[in-house]
Scaffold this active site. Sequence first.
Site, PDB file in Angstrom:
ATOM      1  N   ARG A 254      -5.107 -12.756   3.669  1.00 45.34           N
ATOM      2  CA  ARG A 254      -5.737 -13.825   2.891  1.00 45.34           C
ATOM      3  C   ARG A 254      -6.013 -14.999   3.804  1.00 45.34           C
ATOM      4  O   ARG A 254      -5.118 -15.474   4.499  1.00 45.34           O
ATOM      5  CB  ARG A 254      -4.772 -14.240   1.792  1.00 45.34           C
ATOM      6  CG  ARG A 254      -5.378 -15.101   0.742  1.00 45.34           C
ATOM      7  CD  ARG A 254      -4.369 -15.250  -0.388  1.00 45.34           C
ATOM      8  NE  ARG A 254      -4.953 -15.907  -1.529  1.00 45.34           N
ATOM      9  CZ  ARG A 254      -4.403 -15.907  -2.721  1.00 45.34           C
ATOM     10  NH1 ARG A 254      -3.277 -15.272  -2.919  1.00 45.34           N
ATOM     11  NH2 ARG A 254      -4.970 -16.536  -3.723  1.00 45.34           N
TER      12      ARG A 254
ATOM     13  N   GLY B 245       2.725  -2.939  13.000  1.00 44.31           N
ATOM     14  CA  GLY B 245       2.521  -1.691  13.751  1.00 44.31           C
ATOM     15  C   GLY B 245       3.301  -1.694  15.055  1.00 44.31           C
ATOM     16  O   GLY B 245       3.951  -0.700  15.418  1.00 44.31           O
TER      17      GLY B 245
ATOM     18  N   ASP C 269      11.798  -6.655   0.242  1.00 45.20           N
ATOM     19  CA  ASP C 269      12.361  -7.560  -0.770  1.00 45.20           C
ATOM     20  C   ASP C 269      13.781  -7.115  -1.135  1.00 45.20           C
ATOM     21  O   ASP C 269      14.679  -7.938  -1.272  1.00 45.20           O
ATOM     22  CB  ASP C 269      11.469  -7.544  -2.023  1.00 45.20           C
ATOM     23  CG  ASP C 269      10.020  -7.788  -1.669  1.00 45.20           C
ATOM     24  OD1 ASP C 269       9.716  -8.870  -1.145  1.00 45.20           O
ATOM     25  OD2 ASP C 269       9.180  -6.877  -1.870  1.00 45.20           O
TER      26      ASP C 269
ATOM     27  N   HIS D 190       4.866  -6.836  -5.569  1.00 45.04           N
ATOM     28  CA  HIS D 190       5.313  -7.472  -4.320  1.00 45.04           C
ATOM     29  C   HIS D 190       4.558  -8.799  -4.204  1.00 45.04           C
ATOM     30  O   HIS D 190       3.563  -8.910  -3.494  1.00 45.04           O
ATOM     31  CB  HIS D 190       5.037  -6.566  -3.122  1.00 45.04           C
ATOM     32  CG  HIS D 190       5.264  -7.269  -1.808  1.00 45.04           C
ATOM     33  ND1 HIS D 190       6.498  -7.619  -1.351  1.00 45.04           N
ATOM     34  CD2 HIS D 190       4.392  -7.721  -0.882  1.00 45.04           C
ATOM     35  CE1 HIS D 190       6.392  -8.250  -0.196  1.00 45.04           C
ATOM     36  NE2 HIS D 190       5.119  -8.331   0.114  1.00 45.04           N
TER      37      HIS D 190
ATOM     38  N   ASN E 226      -9.972  -5.843   0.138  1.00 45.00           N
ATOM     39  CA  ASN E 226      -9.041  -4.763   0.446  1.00 45.00           C
ATOM     40  C   ASN E 226      -9.368  -3.486  -0.312  1.00 45.00           C
ATOM     41  O   ASN E 226      -9.103  -2.389   0.178  1.00 45.00           O
ATOM     42  CB  ASN E 226      -7.606  -5.237   0.220  1.00 45.00           C
ATOM     43  CG  ASN E 226      -7.164  -6.094   1.397  1.00 45.00           C
ATOM     44  OD1 ASN E 226      -7.061  -5.607   2.499  1.00 45.00           O
ATOM     45  ND2 ASN E 226      -6.960  -7.381   1.166  1.00 45.00           N
TER      46      ASN E 226
ATOM     47  N   GLY F 203       0.048  -2.873   3.363  1.00 49.99           N
ATOM     48  CA  GLY F 203      -0.969  -3.933   3.426  1.00 49.99           C
ATOM     49  C   GLY F 203      -1.148  -4.579   2.061  1.00 49.99           C
ATOM     50  O   GLY F 203      -1.292  -3.894   1.038  1.00 49.99           O
TER      51      GLY F 203
ATOM     52  N   GLN G 148       0.974  -6.676  14.062  1.00 48.41           N
ATOM     53  CA  GLN G 148       2.361  -7.000  14.425  1.00 48.41           C
ATOM     54  C   GLN G 148       3.379  -6.073  13.760  1.00 48.41           C
ATOM     55  O   GLN G 148       4.384  -5.721  14.387  1.00 48.41           O
ATOM     56  CB  GLN G 148       2.678  -8.484  14.244  1.00 48.41           C
ATOM     57  CG  GLN G 148       2.330  -9.119  12.933  1.00 48.41           C
ATOM     58  CD  GLN G 148       3.251 -10.303  12.636  1.00 48.41           C
ATOM     59  OE1 GLN G 148       4.061 -10.694  13.467  1.00 48.41           O
ATOM     60  NE2 GLN G 148       3.133 -10.853  11.441  1.00 48.41           N
TER      61      GLN G 148
END
Length: 317
Positions: free
Chosen positions: A88, A13, A155, A183, A101, A126, A11
Amino acid sequence: MHVAVTGAAGQIGYALVFRIASGAMFGPNTPVVLHLVEIPPAMTALGGLVMELDDCAFPLLAGVIDTSDLAVGFDGVSWALLVGSVPRRAGMERAELLAVNGGIFGPQGSAIAAHAAADVRVVVVGNPCNTNALIAASHGRDVPTDRWFAMMALDANRARTMLARQCGVAVASVSRMAVWGNHSSTQYPDFANSLVGAQPVALRDPAVLVESVRGRGAAVIQARGASSAASAANAVIDTVVGLSRPTGANDCVAVAAASRGEYGVPEGLVYGYPLRSDGSSWEVAGGFVHDAAGWSALRASAQELESEREAVRGLLG
Ligand code: NAX
């Protein structure tokens, strides 16, 4: 300009590649070649995205390469935007998420080192993005450590808008908005050092705004039934634009980069900082002043990143 986007069929992308192709990232005079990287199960969906790119007839889009081969995906790219990752799932421990990851970002770091252009810069989106960037950079061999970043701009943009609303001013008058640390929920949006109309502001209760920024991602998920996508894509653009041009006198680029010990952060952690860029290289902005609560927030986020680094030590190159 050759630019790679991993997870291009996801989404973010979908919200990102059209804006890059339209010139929002590199300006109206720079043709772009998009390298769209996906995993094999998503290649059909990616094919649909490529059709839509064709159907836009963007004058600046000089080529599209869609692939699940990292060597092709990163071949000759000057920017690698690493968006794709495994989310997750319910019941998944953070350590498990980090490990899964790590298995993605190690090979991507190696492939970037082997195939990208000599001037490549990398932005990891990611999640967990700071530690994923650490893993990728550790496999990046001769790509200097200061070319690997993780995204904090979403943020920072959230914080800018909230501050502008609170002060009753336009968002364009808010500058020097830093977000320190990870983050994650330990991030520290730094209202104390931000400027409104080039002046510092004394908020009555900054802690409330800090919590609002920290909770904004969850609020979007609750309302939309899906995580932030267009605003995340917009933040990727702001990050690349911010790093690609000289930073204004009263401003900073909010992004995570490898610490060289600035502000007491352990060396090597990919930590959210206010950077000042000259368009290619950068330094951490000086002169940010913290009270005891601010320093404690900076330390708490650094400690979280240290524990993530410990959890993935076996995955570092
Ligand atoms: P989606 O699940 O919609 O898309 C992810 C895409 O990545 C999928 O198409 C998947 O096939 C692909 N992918 C998975 N593994 C891959 C691999 N090894 N190589 C290439 N592609 C791969 O997620 P989306 O909403 O687009 O979010 C992407 C990532 O951004 C998530 O990790 C998300 O947590 C993270 N975010 C980070 C933000 C930040 O500020 N740093 C904010 C927004 C977002 O939450």
